[in-house]
Write a protein that holds these residues in place. Structure first.
Motif, PDB file in Angstrom:
ATOM      1  N   LEU A 173       1.106   6.527  -6.864  1.00 39.92           N
ATOM      2  CA  LEU A 173       0.107   7.130  -7.343  1.00 39.92           C
ATOM      3  C   LEU A 173       0.188   8.611  -7.116  1.00 39.92           C
ATOM      4  CD1 LEU A 173      -2.764   7.770  -8.763  1.00 39.92           C
ATOM      5  CD2 LEU A 173      -4.034   7.220  -6.311  1.00 39.92           C
ATOM      6  N   ASN A 201       0.552   4.156  -2.592  1.00 35.67           N
ATOM      7  CA  ASN A 201       0.494   5.711  -2.772  1.00 35.67           C
ATOM      8  C   ASN A 201       1.918   6.200  -2.751  1.00 35.67           C
ATOM      9  OD1 ASN A 201       0.161   8.005  -1.268  1.00 35.67           O
ATOM     10  ND2 ASN A 201      -1.182   7.207   0.679  1.00 35.67           N
ATOM     11  N   ILE A 231      -7.165   5.840  -1.006  1.00 38.09           N
ATOM     12  CA  ILE A 231      -5.521   5.105  -1.959  1.00 38.09           C
ATOM     13  C   ILE A 231      -6.163   3.772  -0.575  1.00 38.09           C
ATOM     14  CG2 ILE A 231      -3.059   4.757  -2.130  1.00 38.09           C
ATOM     15  CD1 ILE A 231      -3.091   7.622  -2.729  1.00 38.09           C
ATOM     16  N   GLN A 254       0.851  -1.407   0.178  1.00 39.87           N
ATOM     17  CA  GLN A 254       0.059   0.540  -0.164  1.00 39.87           C
ATOM     18  C   GLN A 254       0.997   1.021  -0.374  1.00 39.87           C
ATOM     19  OE1 GLN A 254      -3.363   0.032   2.952  1.00 39.87           O
ATOM     20  NE2 GLN A 254      -2.700   2.332   3.352  1.00 39.87           N
ATOM     21  N   TRP A 256      -7.244   0.072  -1.907  1.00 33.25           N
ATOM     22  CA  TRP A 256      -5.586  -1.310  -1.602  1.00 33.25           C
ATOM     23  C   TRP A 256      -6.774  -2.460  -1.044  1.00 33.25           C
ATOM     24  CZ3 TRP A 256      -1.295  -3.361  -3.192  1.00 33.25           C
ATOM     25  CH2 TRP A 256      -1.023  -4.038  -2.545  1.00 33.25           C
ATOM     26  N   LEU A 269      -1.239  -0.856  -9.629  1.00 34.95           N
ATOM     27  CA  LEU A 269      -1.633   0.367 -10.152  1.00 34.95           C
ATOM     28  C   LEU A 269      -1.907   0.586 -12.292  1.00 34.95           C
ATOM     29  CD1 LEU A 269      -3.065   3.539  -9.550  1.00 34.95           C
ATOM     30  CD2 LEU A 269      -1.398   3.822 -10.071  1.00 34.95           C
TER      31      LEU A 269
END
Length: 321
Positions: A10, A7, A95, A3, A99, A183
């Motif tokens: 993105l 983060n 986010i 995760q 996840w 992603l």
């Protein structure tokens, strides 16, 4: 990738897109049909109560006109002229939520992050009718929620560039997490312009969409069995379900068991004489495929497992994913 890495990834992508086109908005797409808990900080009813209130703009799904609360909604995270994100915590929360729910059997609440020069109400005005498509398997128009990450992944993997270019409309970049947590993204500039005859979904694509519910069950079964999801998980799992359906299997339990064996052994397992016999017997409906396979001897099961060497790679499929 975890995760934290997602983060960072993105945020880096969004930063670059904002630098290139400072006139763009960043919108968060939430799906009220797959909601989070009422007391969740990201629940639509709580967004207005945040220290920095966030306004949710509904995307009026035609099939949910009777209940706007379960329609999708767009929340603007960034507007042209903002210094950074007015509510940094809200972006992080989205986010984390994406996840956490990436492979949920109940579907994703966070559907993605959309970059567009259009404000939320204009994007919503486009998305609502864009999801009303002609279903060639039923011979009528109906709503297909392609904004759901699982469904969008199937179409993106199918290479329907012309269709997707028309479908995303005013969105320049659409990003989402697939079931594996990777992603994914669509960029309008990378999608081909309209090509006659290729701006619609064929029967094959509609059938894949109809297998989404069973695919989610397969993903859960794989997690329970300790299997990692493959790259392009939505398309790879659908390929197994498609093979099972082609053999005549119809019960959800049989379809899921068949697909799970593809990942436990290899796609060649079903060609073993004993497995093929079990499949034919399952078609009669008296016993499930798993019951029939459990009746096989250990030696036979070991032979079936050994087909791994003769078959394709564990996560291979006809499209090369």
């Amino acid at each position: 990738m975890g995760q934290l890495q997602i983060n960072e990834q993105l945020r880096a992508v969004l930063f670059q897109l904002r630098e290139v086109n400072p006139g763009s908005y960043v919108h968060l797409l939430l799906d009220g049909n797959h909601p989070c808990a009422d007391d969740d900080e990201l629940h639509i009813t709580r967004l207005k109560k945040r220290d920095i209130p966030a306004e949710a703009v509904l995307v009026p799904r035609a099939d949910f006109a009777h209940d706007p609360a379960i329609c999708p909604a767009l929340v603007t995270l960034y507007s042209p002229g903002d210094r950074g994100y007015p509510d940094e915590a809200l972006l992080d929360l989205s986010i984390a939520h994406a996840w956490y729910r990436r492979d949920s059997i109940n579907g994703s609440y966070v559907c993605g992050w959309l970059v567009s020069e259009s404000p939320a109400h204009q994007v919503a005005k486009h998305l609502a009718p864009a999801c009303e498509l002609f279903d060639v398997t039923r011979g009528c128009r109906r709503v297909l929620p392609l904004f759901e990450p699982h469904r969008l992944s199937l179409i993106a993997d199918a290479g329907r560039e012309s269709f997707l270019r028309r479908w995303i409309g005013p969105v320049s970049h659409w990003m989402w997490l697939d079931m594996k947590g990777d992603l994914r993204s669509l960029a309008a500039s990378d999608l081909a312009d309209g090509v006659p005859g290729k701006d619609h979904l064929s029967q094959r694509h509609w059938q894949a969409q109809q297998r989404v519910a069973n695919a989610r069950v397969v993903a859960v079964a794989m997690a329970d069995a300790g299997h990692m999801l493959p790259v392009y998980p939505e398309t790879t799992i659908d390929s197994s379900l498609q093979r099972a359906a082609a053999l005549g299997l119809q019960r959800t339990e049989d379809l899921v068991f068949f697909a799970l064996n593809d990942f436990s052994f290899s796609r060649a397992w079903s060609s073993h004489p004993a497995a093929a016999t079990a499949i034919r017997q399952a078609l009669q409906g008296e016993q499930t495929l798993s019951e029939l396979m459990c009746r096989l001897t250990d030696d036979t099961l070991e032979e079936i497992a050994a087909t791994r060497e003769a078959g394709p790679t564990l996560f291979g499929d006809s499209d090369g994913h």
